[in-house]
Structure formats: structure tokens, C-alpha cells
Design a protein around this motif. Structure first.
Motif, mmCIF file in Angstrom:
data_model
loop_
_atom_site.group_PDB
_atom_site.id
_atom_site.type_symbol
_atom_site.label_atom_id
_atom_site.label_comp_id
_atom_site.label_asym_id
_atom_site.label_seq_id
_atom_site.Cartn_x
_atom_site.Cartn_y
_atom_site.Cartn_z
ATOM 1 N N ASP A 193 0.830 -1.210 0.000
ATOM 2 C CA ASP A 193 0.000 0.000 0.000
ATOM 3 C C ASP A 193 0.866 1.263 0.000
ATOM 4 N N MET A 194 1.969 1.225 0.740
ATOM 5 C CA MET A 194 2.890 2.366 0.739
ATOM 6 C C MET A 194 3.474 2.574 -0.656
ATOM 7 N N SER A 195 3.837 1.462 -1.293
ATOM 8 C CA SER A 195 4.406 1.555 -2.638
ATOM 9 C C SER A 195 3.372 2.046 -3.641
ATOM 10 N N VAL A 196 2.117 1.559 -3.503
ATOM 11 C CA VAL A 196 1.046 1.992 -4.409
ATOM 12 C C VAL A 196 0.787 3.489 -4.246
ATOM 13 N N ARG A 232 1.062 8.933 -6.520
ATOM 14 C CA ARG A 232 1.430 10.357 -6.383
ATOM 15 C C ARG A 232 2.489 10.749 -7.416
ATOM 16 N N ASP A 233 3.428 9.849 -7.647
ATOM 17 C CA ASP A 233 4.474 10.131 -8.627
ATOM 18 C C ASP A 233 3.896 10.233 -10.032
ATOM 19 N N VAL A 279 -9.317 6.346 -9.257
ATOM 20 C CA VAL A 279 -7.955 6.498 -9.775
ATOM 21 C C VAL A 279 -7.113 5.314 -9.322
ATOM 22 N N THR A 280 -6.493 4.651 -10.290
ATOM 23 C CA THR A 280 -5.589 3.524 -10.012
ATOM 24 C C THR A 280 -4.317 3.713 -10.823
ATOM 25 N N ILE A 281 -3.318 2.934 -10.517
ATOM 26 C CA ILE A 281 -2.073 2.999 -11.290
ATOM 27 C C ILE A 281 -2.343 2.692 -12.760
#
Length: 577
Positions: free
Chosen positions: A476-479, A484-485, A515-517
Motif C-alpha cells: 500500500d505504501m508503494s502503491v 502520487r508520482d 484512480v488507479t495505477i
């Protein structure tokens, strides 16, 4: 009290009523154990439910009110926690009443847990799924898991590792049957949601992060499905807009069918259990004299005394960290394979490929249980665990390499390397479970092996929390960081057009799963590297570190000191309180 001691109405379930007669074939006992473990071992196929439960309302794609992956993964964790707790508390009870009664209670809990879980899914009450599958079903897991172990060790004192490997092999192999069965049942009971049309033909509005369609009947909450998502619907479907709450994933009916089926199989198997008569041993077999400096003892250690030895806690650490390293991956196996390689090799890593990957995890988990436990009969338990932790550390460190390099330069070489590394890891994950009862019997004797094994399984409960917590939290931290990036790279106008809201509403759009990657990558500048394959790298480094600690604990293992041994004359002199 005397009525309870004699068993009362359920006396026929107690161990003094199931003592085998002379000439009984001991090889008739393992099939009953394997049958029960195959049923409860379906817990390893939990990740097959993840896609359905995370889009129970949206069906084709997650809706705003659908359960998150993190909340669904924790159901699996709760089941494992209660597995360990029930095994620990039921250990001494098992020694008193025998495996048949414990097996019957396990069938009621495991089957009933699925039925309660099905009600929770049908009514969209997550707490009922936790109570049914997690708590009650978890108790069924623990009782079903320990019920055959001490029995098989007593039937096979000449082949302890092989005997426990046979039974626990069934637990590892449960997902081999459950994975395709669950998939087929969900497909059978599933219903596609109402299709409102292609995205460009439907008027969409975004409110509070949710998307709605303007229809003649008013505003209807919707999800927007890609071609790949729509293709996964029963009978296929078209990319576009679907109404929330109009379809069915089939998960609730699948839970109900499985609950009834598992109950029937486990009840039949429990009634096939037999225990050996006191003093029985295989024809012609003589126990080997204990070596002065060896780990195999001919003495026994009481269940409560075992807790006072360093060996108990060394075994606890070894099991906990070995399981933590593997269980988090098992819980999200299908999702992980799809996220790491599905974006870079979509023609190879399809949904079917990911499902087969889950199945193969179960195959290697099962084979590892029998192979490593049997191997430990010849090379010893301690050397076997040394292999687990040393080789496992190297393999966990290799996974980020295969994932990251495979993302930058897509190639079958990296996919195959990842596949092989994880399969070998899961043979040792399963082997650790299957070999631990024999290790316990070697160190503490066979008198209380079932109870001691049950208490050591609290390590599994702890790992059931640590593993998924680590993998989901770090993921979750990585997602969040990746989203944000990516959001900082996209054109604000393109973002607003894509999601119907400005960039400053990013947090609410992410929370509503709008919103998703994957959707951000659709509007990301050319040449942007998809961060999805690297979401699990940090987790793998953490798992490797845990195995290093477990390696040290096993390396320091020594025989249990004599003052811990069970001494009948000494116990007899202890005054009663």
C-alpha cells in the motif's frame, strides 16, 4: 463429572472406543488424515476469492463501497490466527479424547464457518465473513490440522517424518482441488451486471469520488470496465459502463456449496480414525538408542515443561519466520503475479495463467511437505531446516531482481526465473510444516507431541498476522507513492477529462478506487515506466531477513537437558494441592 469422563452421549467418539484391534493395518489411517487435510487445506486457495470479494457490488470492476484487497486479505489472516489458537488450546484435549471427537468438531466448525460466511457475502456484511470463515472456520482449521498428527506419529514411530508428511501433505494440496472447484462454482453461480453502453455514449458525473450515469430513471452509480475486465464476465462482455449492484460474482453461493461438501467429507473421514493399543509397535521394529550428543531422545517432556525449554522457543521462531515469509505471498499470490508480470507480458500472464500459478503453488507446497519430511528421516531435522533457511534467503533476494529486470526488459527468462524461485520457496514452506512435528518428537518425545505441536502452532497464528500485514502495508505504501508520482507527471487537463474531477481531488478519487495505477498509466507521458512490477520488492527483502534469524535459531539447537524430562517417580512424590 463422571458422565463427562465417560463421554456421555458422545462416548463413542472418544479414543478408548476407537482402539485398533490386533492385526489392524496402520496404512488405513493416513487416508482419513489426508481427506480432512485436503478439505481444510483449501484455505491456501483463499486468494482465488480476492477478485470476487473486492468487486462484489461492481462485479466487473470494484465499486466505491466494495471491500478493499487489504480488508479481504485479513479474513485469511484471522483464519490462520484462530487455527493456531485453537490448536494450542485443544492440544491437551486432543490427547484426552482422541482424534475422532476432535475431527467431528473440526467438521462442524469448518463447514459451518463457510455457511455463515456465505450469509455475510450475500448481505455484504464483512464482519459475518470474518466471524464465519475467520473465527469459526479458523477453529475448524486448527482442530482438523492437529487431530491426526500425534496419532500418525504413534502409528509410524519408525518413519516419523514420512508419516506427518503424508497427512500434512494433504493440507498443502487442498488448493489443488479447491482452486479449480472454487473457480468453476463462481462461474456457475455468477451473473453479469447491467450494461449501460460504451463510455462515450453514457453521460457520466463524478460526485465525492464516485461515478454516476445519467439515465431516464435518474442517476445510477456505475463502474467503468476495460475490455480485459469485461472479457472476464460470464459469457464475456463489452468495455464500457456497468450499473453497480445489478450482478453477482457467485461467491456467496460458492461458500454455501463448499461448506456443505466439506462437512460431509470431514465427518466420514473422522469416523475412520483408529488409535494403536498401548505398547503397540511395528512388527520387528526396535527404537534406536539415543546418541549422547544427538537431538533424538528416548525420554519424554511434559507439555507444560516444554514451554520452559529454549528448544521450544527456537522451534517457535523457526516456524513463525518461515511461515511469515511464505504466508503473505500465498495470500496475494494471484494478484502479485498479475501485477508483476501482467502489465509487461499481458499476452502470457493472463487471468488463467495467474490462476494456474496459484494451483502450482499448492502442488509444490504439497510435494514439498512429503519430500522434505521424508528426506529429514535420512539427513536429520536440523540439516533439513538449515537448507530451508539458507536457500530460502537466496531465493527471496532473487525475486526483486526478476521482477524489476523483467519489467525493464520483458523476457520469458525473468518470468521463468521468478516462477521457479517461488515454487522452490513453497516446497520449503510446506516442508517446514510437515517436518516440525517430527522435530518436536525427536526433541521432546512422543508422550505429549500433539499438545506441544498445538502450542507451537501459535507461531502460525502470529505469522498469519505478520505476513499479510507486511506484504499489504508495504505494498500500500508503494502503491500510494507510485500514484502520487504518476499524478505529478500527467497533464492536469487530461487528468480532469479522464476522471471527471481536478487533480486536487486525488485523495478522494483514490479512496473511491476511481484512480488507479493502471488508469493513470493510460494518460501518462510516453516512456513512463509502469511502477506496478516493483510493488513487492521491499517485502521480499524483509522476508529474506526473517529467514536469516530463523537460520541462527536452528543453528543453535541442542538436545533438551535431562532435568526437563518427564520422571514418573519424581512426579508421584509431588504432594497434591
Amino acid at each position: 463429572m463422571s458422565n463427562v469422563k465417560s463421554g456421555g452421549a458422545f462416548g463413542f467418539l472418544r479414543k478408548d472406543h476407537i482402539v485398533a484391534k490386533p492385526g489392524f493395518n496402520r496404512w488405513l489411517v493416513p487416508p482419513a488424515s489426508i481427506a480432512i487435510h485436503l478439505c481444510i487445506g483449501s484455505v491456501y486457495a483463499w486468494s482465488v476469492f480476492n477478485p470476487a470479494l473486492t468487486k462484489q457490488l461492481g462485479v466487473v470492476a470494484p465499486a466505491a463501497d466494495d471491500w478493499s484487497l487489504a480488508s479481504v486479505v485479513w479474513i485469511f489472516s484471522v483464519a490462520i490466527v484462530f487455527l493456531g489458537l485453537s490448536a494450542a488450546f485443544a492440544g491437551r484435549w486432543l490427547e484426552e479424547v482422541g482424534p475422532r471427537m476432535v475431527g467431528v468438531v473440526a467438521a462442524i466448525c469448518w463447514g459451518g464457518g463457510f455457511v455463515i460466511g456465505s450469509i455475510g457475502i450475500a448481505t455484504h456484511q464483512l464482519w459475518l465473513v470474518y466471524l464465519g470463515y475467520g473465527v469459526i472456520g479458523g477453529c475448524g482449521l486448527g482442530l482438523g490440522y492437529v487431530s491426526p498428527v500425534s496419532t500418525l506419529i504413534r502409528w509410524f514411530p519408525d518413519r516419523r517424518g514420512m508419516a506427518t508428511g503424508l497427512a500434512i501433505m494433504g493440507f498443502g494440496g487442498g488448493a489443488i482441488i479447491a482452486t479449480p472447484l472454487k473457480g468453476w462454482l463462481m462461474q456457475t453461480f455468477a451473473k453479469a451486471p447491467e450494461f449501460l453502453g460504451a463510455q462515450e455514449t453514457v453521460t457520466l458525473v463524478t460526485e465525492g469520488g464516485r461515478q454516476f450515469a445519467e439515465t431516464a430513471a435518474g442517476k445510477v452509480e456505475v463502474v467503468v470496465a476495460s475490455a480485459a475486465q469485461a472479457a472476464a464476465l460470464p459469457g464475456g462482455g463489452e468495455a464500457g459502463v456497468y450499473a453497480v449492484g445489478t450482478g453477482n460474482t457467485g461467491a456467496a453461493a460458492t461458500f454455501l456449496a463448499l461448506g456443505i461438501g466439506y462437512f460431509v467429507v470431514m465427518i466420514v473421514a473422522a469416523f475412520l480414525y483408529r488409535v494403536p493399543a498401548p505398547g503397540w509397535k511395528p512388527t520387528g521394529w526396535q527404537p534406536k538408542p539415543a546418541a549422547a550428543n544427538g537431538l533424538i531422545t528416548s525420554a519424554n517432556v511434559d507439555i507444560n515443561q516444554a514451554l520452559k525449554t529454549p528448544q521450544f522457543w527456537q522451534l517457535w521462531i523457526m516456524l513463525c519466520f518461515n511461515v511469515t515469509a511464505g504466508i503473505g505471498v500465498i495470500g496475494v499470490a494471484k494478484t502479485m503475479m498479475s501485477e508483476i508480470f501482467g502489465t509487461t507480458m499481458p499476452l502470457v500472464v493472463t487471468a488463467a495463467f495467474a490462476s494456474t500459478y496459484v494451483l502450482m503453488i499448492s502442488v509444490f507446497n504439497m510435494l514439498g511437505r512429503f519430500f522434505w519430511a521424508s528426506t529429514s528421516d535420512y539427513i536429520g531435522r536440523k540439516p533439513t531446516y538449515m537448507i530451508f533457511f539458507l536457500l530460502g534467503t537466496l531465493l527471496y533476494l532473487s525475486i526483486p531482481y526478476f521482477a524489476s529486470t523483467g519489467s525493464a526488459s520483458p523476457s520469458m527468462f525473468y518470468l521463468v526465473g521468478f516462477y521457479i524461485a517461488t515454487m522452490v520457496i513453497f516446497t520449503m514452506y510446506g516442508g517446514g510444516f510437515a517436518t516440525i512435528p517430527a522435530y518436536i518428537a525427536d526433541l521432546f518425545g512422543t508422550m505429549h507431541v500433539g499438545g506441544i505441536h498445538g502450542r507451537i502452532l501459535t507461531a502460525w497464528s502470529t505469522a498469519g498476522v505478520l505476513g499479510p500485514l507486511a506484504i499489504t502495508s508495504l505494498r500500500d505504501m508503494s502503491v500510494g507513492s507510485a500514484i502520487r508520482d504518476l499524478a505529478s507527471r500527467v497533464d492536469p487537463a487530461a487528468f480532469s477529462e479522464k476522471f471527471g474531477a481536478p487533480l486536487d481531488q486525488l485523495d478522494s478519487l483514490v479512496a473511491a478506487k476511481t484512480v488507479t495505477i493502471a488508469r493513470l498509466m493510460e494518460i501518462a507521458p510516453a516512456g513512463t515506466i509502469d511502477p506496478t512490477p516493483s510493488l513487492y520488492n521491499t517485502t521480499m527483502y524483509a522476508m529474506a531477513a526473517l529467514l536469516v534469524v530463523a537460520f541462527i535459531a536452528n543453528m543453535l539447537m541442542r538436545p533438551v537437558k535431562e532435568h526437563h524430562h518427564h520422571d514418573e517417580p519424581k512426579l508421584a512424590r509431588v504432594p497434591a494441592e
